[in-house]
Design a protein around this motif. Sequence first.
Motif, PDB file in Angstrom:
ATOM      1  N   ALA A  22       0.810  -1.215   0.000  1.00 17.86           N
ATOM      2  CA  ALA A  22       0.000   0.000   0.000  1.00 17.86           C
ATOM      3  C   ALA A  22       0.844   1.266   0.000  1.00 17.86           C
ATOM      4  O   ALA A  22       0.439   2.276  -0.567  1.00 17.86           O
ATOM      5  CB  ALA A  22      -0.937  -0.004   1.205  1.00 17.86           C
ATOM      6  N   GLN A  23       2.013   1.222   0.601  1.00 17.80           N
ATOM      7  CA  GLN A  23       2.858   2.408   0.634  1.00 17.80           C
ATOM      8  C   GLN A  23       3.511   2.704  -0.703  1.00 17.80           C
ATOM      9  O   GLN A  23       3.944   3.802  -0.955  1.00 17.80           O
ATOM     10  CB  GLN A  23       3.954   2.219   1.695  1.00 17.80           C
ATOM     11  CG  GLN A  23       3.401   1.957   3.084  1.00 17.80           C
ATOM     12  CD  GLN A  23       2.507   3.083   3.563  1.00 17.80           C
ATOM     13  OE1 GLN A  23       2.801   4.251   3.335  1.00 17.80           O
ATOM     14  NE2 GLN A  23       1.408   2.747   4.218  1.00 17.80           N
ATOM     15  N   ARG A  24       3.614   1.695  -1.610  1.00 19.51           N
ATOM     16  CA  ARG A  24       4.329   1.857  -2.864  1.00 19.51           C
ATOM     17  C   ARG A  24       3.417   1.993  -4.081  1.00 19.51           C
ATOM     18  O   ARG A  24       3.898   2.086  -5.185  1.00 19.51           O
ATOM     19  CB  ARG A  24       5.254   0.659  -3.076  1.00 19.51           C
ATOM     20  CG  ARG A  24       6.309   0.560  -1.998  1.00 19.51           C
ATOM     21  CD  ARG A  24       7.197  -0.600  -2.270  1.00 19.51           C
ATOM     22  NE  ARG A  24       6.479  -1.811  -1.929  1.00 19.51           N
ATOM     23  CZ  ARG A  24       6.874  -3.027  -2.275  1.00 19.51           C
ATOM     24  NH1 ARG A  24       7.954  -3.199  -2.983  1.00 19.51           N
ATOM     25  NH2 ARG A  24       6.182  -4.071  -1.919  1.00 19.51           N
ATOM     26  N   VAL A  25       2.143   1.995  -3.900  1.00 22.76           N
ATOM     27  CA  VAL A  25       1.229   2.032  -5.032  1.00 22.76           C
ATOM     28  C   VAL A  25       1.300   3.384  -5.733  1.00 22.76           C
ATOM     29  O   VAL A  25       1.140   4.421  -5.112  1.00 22.76           O
ATOM     30  CB  VAL A  25      -0.225   1.747  -4.574  1.00 22.76           C
ATOM     31  CG1 VAL A  25      -1.208   1.991  -5.690  1.00 22.76           C
ATOM     32  CG2 VAL A  25      -0.334   0.340  -4.043  1.00 22.76           C
ATOM     33  N   ASP A  26       1.544   3.360  -7.034  1.00 21.93           N
ATOM     34  CA  ASP A  26       1.565   4.593  -7.789  1.00 21.93           C
ATOM     35  C   ASP A  26       0.559   4.580  -8.933  1.00 21.93           C
ATOM     36  O   ASP A  26       0.356   5.581  -9.585  1.00 21.93           O
ATOM     37  CB  ASP A  26       2.973   4.877  -8.318  1.00 21.93           C
ATOM     38  CG  ASP A  26       3.492   3.786  -9.232  1.00 21.93           C
ATOM     39  OD1 ASP A  26       2.885   2.703  -9.261  1.00 21.93           O
ATOM     40  OD2 ASP A  26       4.507   4.013  -9.904  1.00 21.93           O
ATOM     41  N   ARG A  27      -0.069   3.443  -9.203  1.00 22.27           N
ATOM     42  CA  ARG A  27      -1.111   3.369 -10.218  1.00 22.27           C
ATOM     43  C   ARG A  27      -1.995   2.160  -9.920  1.00 22.27           C
ATOM     44  O   ARG A  27      -1.566   1.194  -9.300  1.00 22.27           O
ATOM     45  CB  ARG A  27      -0.513   3.257 -11.622  1.00 22.27           C
ATOM     46  CG  ARG A  27       0.175   1.948 -11.908  1.00 22.27           C
ATOM     47  CD  ARG A  27       0.756   1.925 -13.327  1.00 22.27           C
ATOM     48  NE  ARG A  27       1.318   0.644 -13.612  1.00 22.27           N
ATOM     49  CZ  ARG A  27       2.534   0.246 -13.279  1.00 22.27           C
ATOM     50  NH1 ARG A  27       3.314   1.044 -12.606  1.00 22.27           N
ATOM     51  NH2 ARG A  27       2.961  -0.942 -13.586  1.00 22.27           N
ATOM     52  N   GLU A  63       7.750   0.123 -11.886  1.00 22.71           N
ATOM     53  CA  GLU A  63       7.545   0.372 -13.317  1.00 22.71           C
ATOM     54  C   GLU A  63       7.401  -0.921 -14.095  1.00 22.71           C
ATOM     55  O   GLU A  63       6.795  -0.948 -15.157  1.00 22.71           O
ATOM     56  CB  GLU A  63       8.715   1.178 -13.883  1.00 22.71           C
ATOM     57  CG  GLU A  63       8.747   2.610 -13.425  1.00 22.71           C
ATOM     58  CD  GLU A  63       7.560   3.395 -13.960  1.00 22.71           C
ATOM     59  OE1 GLU A  63       7.194   3.216 -15.127  1.00 22.71           O
ATOM     60  OE2 GLU A  63       6.997   4.193 -13.192  1.00 22.71           O
ATOM     61  N   LEU A  64       7.958  -2.012 -13.584  1.00 20.43           N
ATOM     62  CA  LEU A  64       7.972  -3.281 -14.309  1.00 20.43           C
ATOM     63  C   LEU A  64       7.010  -4.336 -13.777  1.00 20.43           C
ATOM     64  O   LEU A  64       6.807  -5.360 -14.420  1.00 20.43           O
ATOM     65  CB  LEU A  64       9.392  -3.876 -14.289  1.00 20.43           C
ATOM     66  CG  LEU A  64      10.490  -3.035 -14.918  1.00 20.43           C
ATOM     67  CD1 LEU A  64      11.838  -3.692 -14.700  1.00 20.43           C
ATOM     68  CD2 LEU A  64      10.211  -2.835 -16.394  1.00 20.43           C
ATOM     69  N   ILE A  65       6.413  -4.120 -12.611  1.00 23.85           N
ATOM     70  CA  ILE A  65       5.626  -5.179 -11.971  1.00 23.85           C
ATOM     71  C   ILE A  65       4.289  -4.646 -11.470  1.00 23.85           C
ATOM     72  O   ILE A  65       4.225  -3.591 -10.850  1.00 23.85           O
ATOM     73  CB  ILE A  65       6.400  -5.794 -10.789  1.00 23.85           C
ATOM     74  CG1 ILE A  65       7.710  -6.413 -11.276  1.00 23.85           C
ATOM     75  CG2 ILE A  65       5.557  -6.843 -10.079  1.00 23.85           C
ATOM     76  CD1 ILE A  65       8.623  -6.872 -10.176  1.00 23.85           C
ATOM     77  N   ASP A  66       3.241  -5.398 -11.739  1.00 23.51           N
ATOM     78  CA  ASP A  66       1.912  -5.190 -11.156  1.00 23.51           C
ATOM     79  C   ASP A  66       1.551  -6.429 -10.349  1.00 23.51           C
ATOM     80  O   ASP A  66       1.930  -7.544 -10.709  1.00 23.51           O
ATOM     81  CB  ASP A  66       0.836  -5.022 -12.234  1.00 23.51           C
ATOM     82  CG  ASP A  66       0.778  -3.628 -12.816  1.00 23.51           C
ATOM     83  OD1 ASP A  66       1.547  -2.759 -12.386  1.00 23.51           O
ATOM     84  OD2 ASP A  66      -0.047  -3.422 -13.726  1.00 23.51           O
ATOM     85  N   ALA A  67       0.784  -6.251  -9.302  1.00 19.68           N
ATOM     86  CA  ALA A  67       0.227  -7.361  -8.535  1.00 19.68           C
ATOM     87  C   ALA A  67      -1.234  -7.029  -8.279  1.00 19.68           C
ATOM     88  O   ALA A  67      -1.612  -5.863  -8.215  1.00 19.68           O
ATOM     89  CB  ALA A  67       0.978  -7.552  -7.227  1.00 19.68           C
ATOM     90  N   ARG A 107       1.937  -9.392 -12.932  1.00 16.00           N
ATOM     91  CA  ARG A 107       2.342  -9.124 -14.312  1.00 16.00           C
ATOM     92  C   ARG A 107       3.718  -8.481 -14.304  1.00 16.00           C
ATOM     93  O   ARG A 107       4.018  -7.638 -13.456  1.00 16.00           O
ATOM     94  CB  ARG A 107       1.363  -8.166 -15.020  1.00 16.00           C
ATOM     95  CG  ARG A 107      -0.080  -8.644 -15.082  1.00 16.00           C
ATOM     96  CD  ARG A 107      -0.251  -9.847 -16.000  1.00 16.00           C
ATOM     97  NE  ARG A 107      -1.650 -10.232 -16.085  1.00 16.00           N
ATOM     98  CZ  ARG A 107      -2.242 -11.118 -15.286  1.00 16.00           C
ATOM     99  NH1 ARG A 107      -1.567 -11.717 -14.319  1.00 16.00           N
ATOM    100  NH2 ARG A 107      -3.519 -11.412 -15.453  1.00 16.00           N
ATOM    101  N   ILE A 108       4.537  -8.877 -15.255  1.00 12.22           N
ATOM    102  CA  ILE A 108       5.855  -8.290 -15.480  1.00 12.22           C
ATOM    103  C   ILE A 108       5.807  -7.635 -16.850  1.00 12.22           C
ATOM    104  O   ILE A 108       5.335  -8.233 -17.817  1.00 12.22           O
ATOM    105  CB  ILE A 108       6.957  -9.365 -15.429  1.00 12.22           C
ATOM    106  CG1 ILE A 108       6.970 -10.008 -14.046  1.00 12.22           C
ATOM    107  CG2 ILE A 108       8.311  -8.769 -15.780  1.00 12.22           C
ATOM    108  CD1 ILE A 108       7.879 -11.212 -13.945  1.00 12.22           C
ATOM    109  N   TYR A 109       6.285  -6.388 -16.937  1.00 12.42           N
ATOM    110  CA  TYR A 109       6.239  -5.601 -18.168  1.00 12.42           C
ATOM    111  C   TYR A 109       7.652  -5.371 -18.713  1.00 12.42           C
ATOM    112  O   TYR A 109       8.296  -4.382 -18.362  1.00 12.42           O
ATOM    113  CB  TYR A 109       5.575  -4.247 -17.904  1.00 12.42           C
ATOM    114  CG  TYR A 109       4.138  -4.350 -17.486  1.00 12.42           C
ATOM    115  CD1 TYR A 109       3.128  -4.210 -18.427  1.00 12.42           C
ATOM    116  CD2 TYR A 109       3.783  -4.584 -16.169  1.00 12.42           C
ATOM    117  CE1 TYR A 109       1.805  -4.298 -18.063  1.00 12.42           C
ATOM    118  CE2 TYR A 109       2.460  -4.686 -15.789  1.00 12.42           C
ATOM    119  CZ  TYR A 109       1.478  -4.543 -16.743  1.00 12.42           C
ATOM    120  OH  TYR A 109       0.161  -4.651 -16.373  1.00 12.42           O
ATOM    121  N   PRO A 110       8.140  -6.263 -19.594  1.00 14.47           N
ATOM    122  CA  PRO A 110       9.456  -6.007 -20.206  1.00 14.47           C
ATOM    123  C   PRO A 110       9.440  -4.724 -21.050  1.00 14.47           C
ATOM    124  O   PRO A 110      10.436  -4.026 -21.127  1.00 14.47           O
ATOM    125  CB  PRO A 110       9.701  -7.225 -21.090  1.00 14.47           C
ATOM    126  CG  PRO A 110       8.762  -8.272 -20.603  1.00 14.47           C
ATOM    127  CD  PRO A 110       7.605  -7.549 -19.991  1.00 14.47           C
TER     128      PRO A 110
END
Length: 174
Positions: A22-27, A63-67, A107-110
């Motif tokens: 929760a502290q790192r959520v930017d989107r 920037e590279l990972i969503d959960a 998800r990982i975003y290359p």
Amino acid sequence: MKKKTFVLVIIALVTVGFSSMAQRVDRTNFKAGIHAGVPFGDISDFSNFEIGLDLGYHWGVSELIDAGISTGFMNAFINNDTVDFGPVEAQGDFPNIQYLPVAGAFRIYPTYDFKLGADVGYAIGINDGNTGGLYIRPMVGVNISSTTELNISYVKISDDYDFSMAALGLLFLF
């Protein structure tokens, strides 16, 4: 009993993971879409087509990972011919096989337009006699616009039989 314990452990891990992020959520992203699949494995003996609804909510970890979390609805259409499956051998009308998956997602975003990921959790059996099972869905997605994703996935549900399929899906991001 083991299935209930497994579901509770998955829910606890997802909850703890989200509260620590929760502290790192930017989107954040709400996703909704449809998919169609071709069953194989045990289920292909009596079903040729599956269609489903996909819903999810993802948080940006970096920037590279969503959960996130995912759910939806899956319906495999039965061929209502003679069924000879395990202890069942009969003729007549049989219900479609239906699941409600509840899973954690990552998800990982290359690159911005390309993603790799998986949903892992439990698929709750909806129709009579369907006990549900472990749900695993690895996927590859491509953005076709800033709000639309095309993906392919493999679905595996470990039930009393092998529910496996390849699916093509279209997701809309909100």
